[in-house]
Scaffold this motif. Structure first.
Motif, PDB file in Angstrom:
ATOM      1  N   ALA A 198     -15.601  95.571  22.964  1.00  0.00           N
ATOM      2  CA  ALA A 198     -14.565  94.952  23.789  1.00  0.00           C
ATOM      3  C   ALA A 198     -14.957  93.525  24.155  1.00  0.00           C
ATOM      4  CB  ALA A 198     -14.335  95.779  25.049  1.00  0.00           C
ATOM      5  N   LYS A 199     -16.263  93.312  24.398  1.00  0.00           N
ATOM      6  CA  LYS A 199     -16.735  91.964  24.730  1.00  0.00           C
ATOM      7  C   LYS A 199     -16.557  91.032  23.541  1.00  0.00           C
ATOM      8  CE  LYS A 199     -18.704  89.034  27.553  1.00  0.00           C
ATOM      9  NZ  LYS A 199     -18.009  88.578  28.778  1.00  0.00           N
ATOM     10  N   ILE A 200     -16.804  91.526  22.326  1.00  0.00           N
ATOM     11  CA  ILE A 200     -16.580  90.717  21.123  1.00  0.00           C
ATOM     12  C   ILE A 200     -15.099  90.349  21.008  1.00  0.00           C
ATOM     13  CG2 ILE A 200     -16.671  90.692  18.598  1.00  0.00           C
ATOM     14  CD1 ILE A 200     -19.053  92.633  18.794  1.00  0.00           C
ATOM     15  N   CYS A 201     -14.246  91.342  21.207  1.00  0.00           N
ATOM     16  CA  CYS A 201     -12.799  91.096  21.109  1.00  0.00           C
ATOM     17  C   CYS A 201     -12.334  90.085  22.156  1.00  0.00           C
ATOM     18  CB  CYS A 201     -12.041  92.412  21.267  1.00  0.00           C
ATOM     19  SG  CYS A 201     -12.210  93.532  19.851  1.00  0.00           S
ATOM     20  N   ASP A 202     -12.827  90.206  23.371  1.00  0.00           N
ATOM     21  CA  ASP A 202     -12.465  89.247  24.419  1.00  0.00           C
ATOM     22  C   ASP A 202     -12.895  87.834  24.031  1.00  0.00           C
ATOM     23  OD1 ASP A 202     -11.390  91.250  25.960  1.00  0.00           O
ATOM     24  OD2 ASP A 202     -13.150  91.474  27.255  1.00  0.00           O
ATOM     25  N   THR A 203     -14.099  87.730  23.483  1.00  0.00           N
ATOM     26  CA  THR A 203     -14.636  86.415  23.091  1.00  0.00           C
ATOM     27  C   THR A 203     -13.792  85.774  21.993  1.00  0.00           C
ATOM     28  OG1 THR A 203     -16.879  87.170  23.653  1.00  0.00           O
ATOM     29  CG2 THR A 203     -16.695  85.216  22.264  1.00  0.00           C
ATOM     30  N   LEU A 204     -13.267  86.600  21.092  1.00  0.00           N
ATOM     31  CA  LEU A 204     -12.503  86.091  19.949  1.00  0.00           C
ATOM     32  C   LEU A 204     -10.993  86.077  20.185  1.00  0.00           C
ATOM     33  CD1 LEU A 204     -14.472  87.832  17.055  1.00  0.00           C
ATOM     34  CD2 LEU A 204     -14.578  85.432  17.736  1.00  0.00           C
ATOM     35  N   GLY A 205     -10.556  86.526  21.351  1.00  0.00           N
ATOM     36  CA  GLY A 205      -9.126  86.535  21.639  1.00  0.00           C
ATOM     37  C   GLY A 205      -8.356  87.608  20.899  1.00  0.00           C
ATOM     38  N   ILE A 206      -9.013  88.724  20.621  1.00  0.00           N
ATOM     39  CA  ILE A 206      -8.361  89.859  19.957  1.00  0.00           C
ATOM     40  C   ILE A 206      -7.785  90.773  21.018  1.00  0.00           C
ATOM     41  CG2 ILE A 206      -8.715  91.844  18.440  1.00  0.00           C
ATOM     42  CD1 ILE A 206     -11.099  90.294  17.228  1.00  0.00           C
ATOM     43  N   THR A 207      -6.496  91.065  20.941  1.00  0.00           N
ATOM     44  CA  THR A 207      -5.799  91.853  21.963  1.00  0.00           C
ATOM     45  C   THR A 207      -5.241  93.155  21.371  1.00  0.00           C
ATOM     46  OG1 THR A 207      -3.720  90.668  21.561  1.00  0.00           O
ATOM     47  CG2 THR A 207      -5.204  89.764  23.226  1.00  0.00           C
ATOM     48  N   ASN A 208      -4.586  93.938  22.220  1.00  0.00           N
ATOM     49  CA  ASN A 208      -4.010  95.229  21.818  1.00  0.00           C
ATOM     50  C   ASN A 208      -5.063  96.089  21.118  1.00  0.00           C
ATOM     51  OD1 ASN A 208      -1.422  94.406  22.743  1.00  0.00           O
ATOM     52  ND2 ASN A 208      -1.032  93.377  20.807  1.00  0.00           N
ATOM     53  N   THR A 209      -6.210  96.188  21.721  1.00  0.00           N
ATOM     54  CA  THR A 209      -7.346  96.843  21.078  1.00  0.00           C
ATOM     55  C   THR A 209      -7.358  98.357  21.276  1.00  0.00           C
ATOM     56  OG1 THR A 209      -8.703  96.418  23.044  1.00  0.00           O
ATOM     57  CG2 THR A 209      -8.821  94.810  21.248  1.00  0.00           C
ATOM     58  N   ARG A 210      -8.004  99.019  20.320  1.00  0.00           N
ATOM     59  CA  ARG A 210      -8.252 100.455  20.404  1.00  0.00           C
ATOM     60  C   ARG A 210      -9.535 100.765  19.638  1.00  0.00           C
ATOM     61  NH1 ARG A 210      -7.011 102.835  15.513  1.00  0.00           N
ATOM     62  NH2 ARG A 210      -5.587 101.679  14.147  1.00  0.00           N
ATOM     63  N   ILE A 211     -10.114 101.923  19.924  1.00  0.00           N
ATOM     64  CA  ILE A 211     -11.297 102.360  19.208  1.00  0.00           C
ATOM     65  C   ILE A 211     -10.938 102.564  17.735  1.00  0.00           C
ATOM     66  CG2 ILE A 211     -12.980 104.223  18.940  1.00  0.00           C
ATOM     67  CD1 ILE A 211     -13.562 102.627  21.395  1.00  0.00           C
ATOM     68  N   LEU A 212     -11.772 102.056  16.829  1.00  0.00           N
ATOM     69  CA  LEU A 212     -11.478 102.174  15.396  1.00  0.00           C
ATOM     70  C   LEU A 212     -11.631 103.608  14.913  1.00  0.00           C
ATOM     71  CD1 LEU A 212     -10.808 100.829  12.707  1.00  0.00           C
ATOM     72  CD2 LEU A 212     -13.237 100.268  12.453  1.00  0.00           C
ATOM     73  N   THR A 213     -12.732 104.272  15.267  1.00  0.00           N
ATOM     74  CA  THR A 213     -12.932 105.674  14.876  1.00  0.00           C
ATOM     75  C   THR A 213     -13.287 106.494  16.116  1.00  0.00           C
ATOM     76  OG1 THR A 213     -15.276 105.293  14.349  1.00  0.00           O
ATOM     77  CG2 THR A 213     -13.693 105.093  12.558  1.00  0.00           C
ATOM     78  N   PRO A 214     -12.280 107.065  16.776  1.00  0.00           N
ATOM     79  CA  PRO A 214     -12.543 107.893  17.957  1.00  0.00           C
ATOM     80  C   PRO A 214     -13.421 109.092  17.591  1.00  0.00           C
ATOM     81  CG  PRO A 214     -10.216 107.328  17.794  1.00  0.00           C
ATOM     82  CD  PRO A 214     -10.845 106.919  16.503  1.00  0.00           C
TER      83      PRO A 214
END
Length: 365
Positions: free
Chosen positions: A111-127
Motif C-alpha cells: 500500500a505504501k508503494i501504491c501511495d508513493t506512485l499514485g496508484i488508486t482503487n487498490t486491492r490485494i493481488l492474491t488473497p
C-alpha cells in the motif's frame, strides 16, 4: 512504556499469523516487560544500525527484515548475524522484525508503494485462503445483542469493508440441568425449553481464543454451546501483492521515469516495452516474481517488483512490462510507514528513522 505495548500494537496491525512459513517476524531479542522510551526504525538490522541505537539511546530496533532467519548454533562473532545479536544482547537492545506479515496486509508495504506512485482503487493481488473461520452459537433472545456486541468488539464479523456482520435465526433450545449445575434458566433435573437465537459470524483464525473468551464472558449460560468451522474462503484483506490503477494512463517511458523518480532508483531493469499505455499496475515489495502470472491474469499493464532472475524476464511473453526496481528500493519507504503508524498510536513516544543506508547493493555509474 513496556516493549510488549509496542509489539502488541504492531501485531494488531500485522498479526504474526500472517507471516510466511520461512519467515521469523516478531521479537527476536529482548523481553516483553523491558521498559522502552525510544525506538529506531530501519529496513534491515545491521551492526551499524545497532551501533546507531546505542549512540542515540534507543532500547529497541524495529526492522522490516529479520536479522535471524534460521537457527544459530554458535555465538562467536564469526558472522554479521552473530555479531548483531551479541551486540544487541550485550547492550540490552531489543530487536523486533515485522516482515512478511506487514507485506500481507492491506495497509502494509505494498500500500505504501501504491501511495508513493499514485496508484488508486487498490486491492490485494492474491488473497490468502485458510485464514477465516466461522463461529456458531446459541443465545437466549434477550441476551443475543450483548453477545453480538462482545463478539464484534473481539474482532468477529468483518467481511471486506463491512463490520458487525452476522446471521441470526430464531429457534428453540432444550436442555436438562444435572446435579451440581447452576442453570441460568430452568430447574435441575427438569428438561427446559428456551427461545434462542442462532448467531453465526466470521472471524480471523488468529483471534480464536479472544473470540471464544468474549463469547463465554458475555453469554448468560453456565455451559456455552458453540461450533467452530474452518472456511476455504479467501480473506480479501490479506495476501500477496497489490493491484490498482493510475489516475491517467501513461506512456511506458514516462511511467518508468516516474517510478525512477518516486522510488529513488538508480536503475530499473525491465522487459521490452510493448508500445502500449500503462493504466493498471501490479506491485510487490521485495521478491515478487512468483506473482507474475497473477498480475497478467488480473490484466495489469505493468508489474513493479524486485529480484528478477535473467530467465524469469522471458516469462512476460510480451503480455506485460516487468519493472525490477531493486529490493531495497521497493521496500525503503516501509521505514516511513512504520514511523507513521507508531507515531499515530503513541504520540509521546520517541521514534527515530535510521540514518544508515542498509542497501547492500551498490551501483557504479
Amino acid at each position: 512504556m513496556k516493549l510488549s505495548q509496542l509489539t502488541s500494537y504492531l501485531e494488531s496491525l500485522a498479526p504474526l499469523a500472517y507471516q510466511e512459513d520461512y519467515d521469523n517476524s516478531g521479537l527476536i531479542v529482548g523481553h516483553p516487560d523491558q521498559e522502552i522510551n525510544q525506538a529506531l526504525v530501519s529496513l534491515d538490522c545491521t551492526e551499524a544500525v545497532v551501533d546507531e541505537a546505542i549512540a542515540t539511546g534507543c532500547q529497541v530496533v524495529i526492522s522490516h527484515h529479520p536479522i535471524v532467519f534460521k537457527g544459530l548454533k554458535k555465538f562467536n562473532g564469526k558472522t554479521y548475524v552473530e555479531r548483531v545479536v551479541e551486540k544487541a544482547i550485550r547492550h540490552n537492545i531489543a530487536l523486533y522484525a515485522i516482515h512478511t506479515n506487514l507485506d500481507s496486509v492491506m495497509d502494509g508495504v505494498n500500500a505504501k508503494i501504491c501511495d508513493t506512485l499514485g496508484i488508486t482503487n487498490t486491492r490485494i493481488l492474491t488473497p490468502r485462503h485458510g485464514l477465516l473461520k466461522k463461529l456458531v452459537t446459541f443465545v437466549p433472545v434477550e441476551q443475543a445483542e450483548q453477545v453480538r456486541k462482545a463478539l464484534f468488539h473481539a474482532g468477529a464479523g468483518h467481511i471486506g469493508n463491512y463490520s458487525e456482520v452476522s446471521f441470526n435465526a430464531g429457534g428453540t433450545g432444550t436442555f436438562k440441568a444435572g446435579e451440581g449445575s447452576n442453570p441460568y434458566v430452568g430447574e435441575v433435573g427438569m428438561r427446559h425449553s428456551e427461545a434462542e437465537v442462532r448467531i453465526e459470524s466470521i472471524y480471523p483464525a488468529n483471534l480464536e481464543s479472544k473470540i471464544i473468551m468474549a463469547l463465554v464472558l458475555a453469554h448468560p449460560y453456565e455451559e456455552v454451546a458453540y461450533d467452530l468451522y474452518s472456511l476455504t474462503n479467501q480473506n480479501q484483506q490479506v495476501g500477496s501483492g497489490m493491484i490498482g490503477e493510475l489516475e491517467e494512463a501513461m506512456d511506458e517511458a514516462d511511467f518508468l521515469a516516474g517510478i525512477k523518480a518516486s522510488m529513488v532508483c538508480k536503475v530499473i531493469r525491465h522487459t521490452a516495452l510493448l508500445g502500449r499505455r500503462i493504466k493498471k499496475v501490479a506491485v510487490c515489495g521485495g521478491s515478487g516474481s512468483f506473482l507474475l502470472k497473477h498480475a497478467i491474469a488480473a490484466g495489469a499493464d505493468a508489474f513493479i517488483t524486485a529480484d528478477y532472475k535473467y530467465h524469469e524476464f522471458f516469462d512476460a511473453e510480451g503480455k506485460i512490462v516487468i519493472a525490477d526496481i531493486g529490493h531495497f528500493e521497493s521496500e525503503q519507504f516501509t521505514q516511513q510507514l512504520l514511523c507513521e503508524l507508531i507515531q499515530k498510536k503513541f504520540s509521546n513516544f520517541a521514534i527515530r528513522l535510521t540514518k544508515v543506508n542498509t542497501n547492500p547493493v551498490k551501483y557504479f555509474i
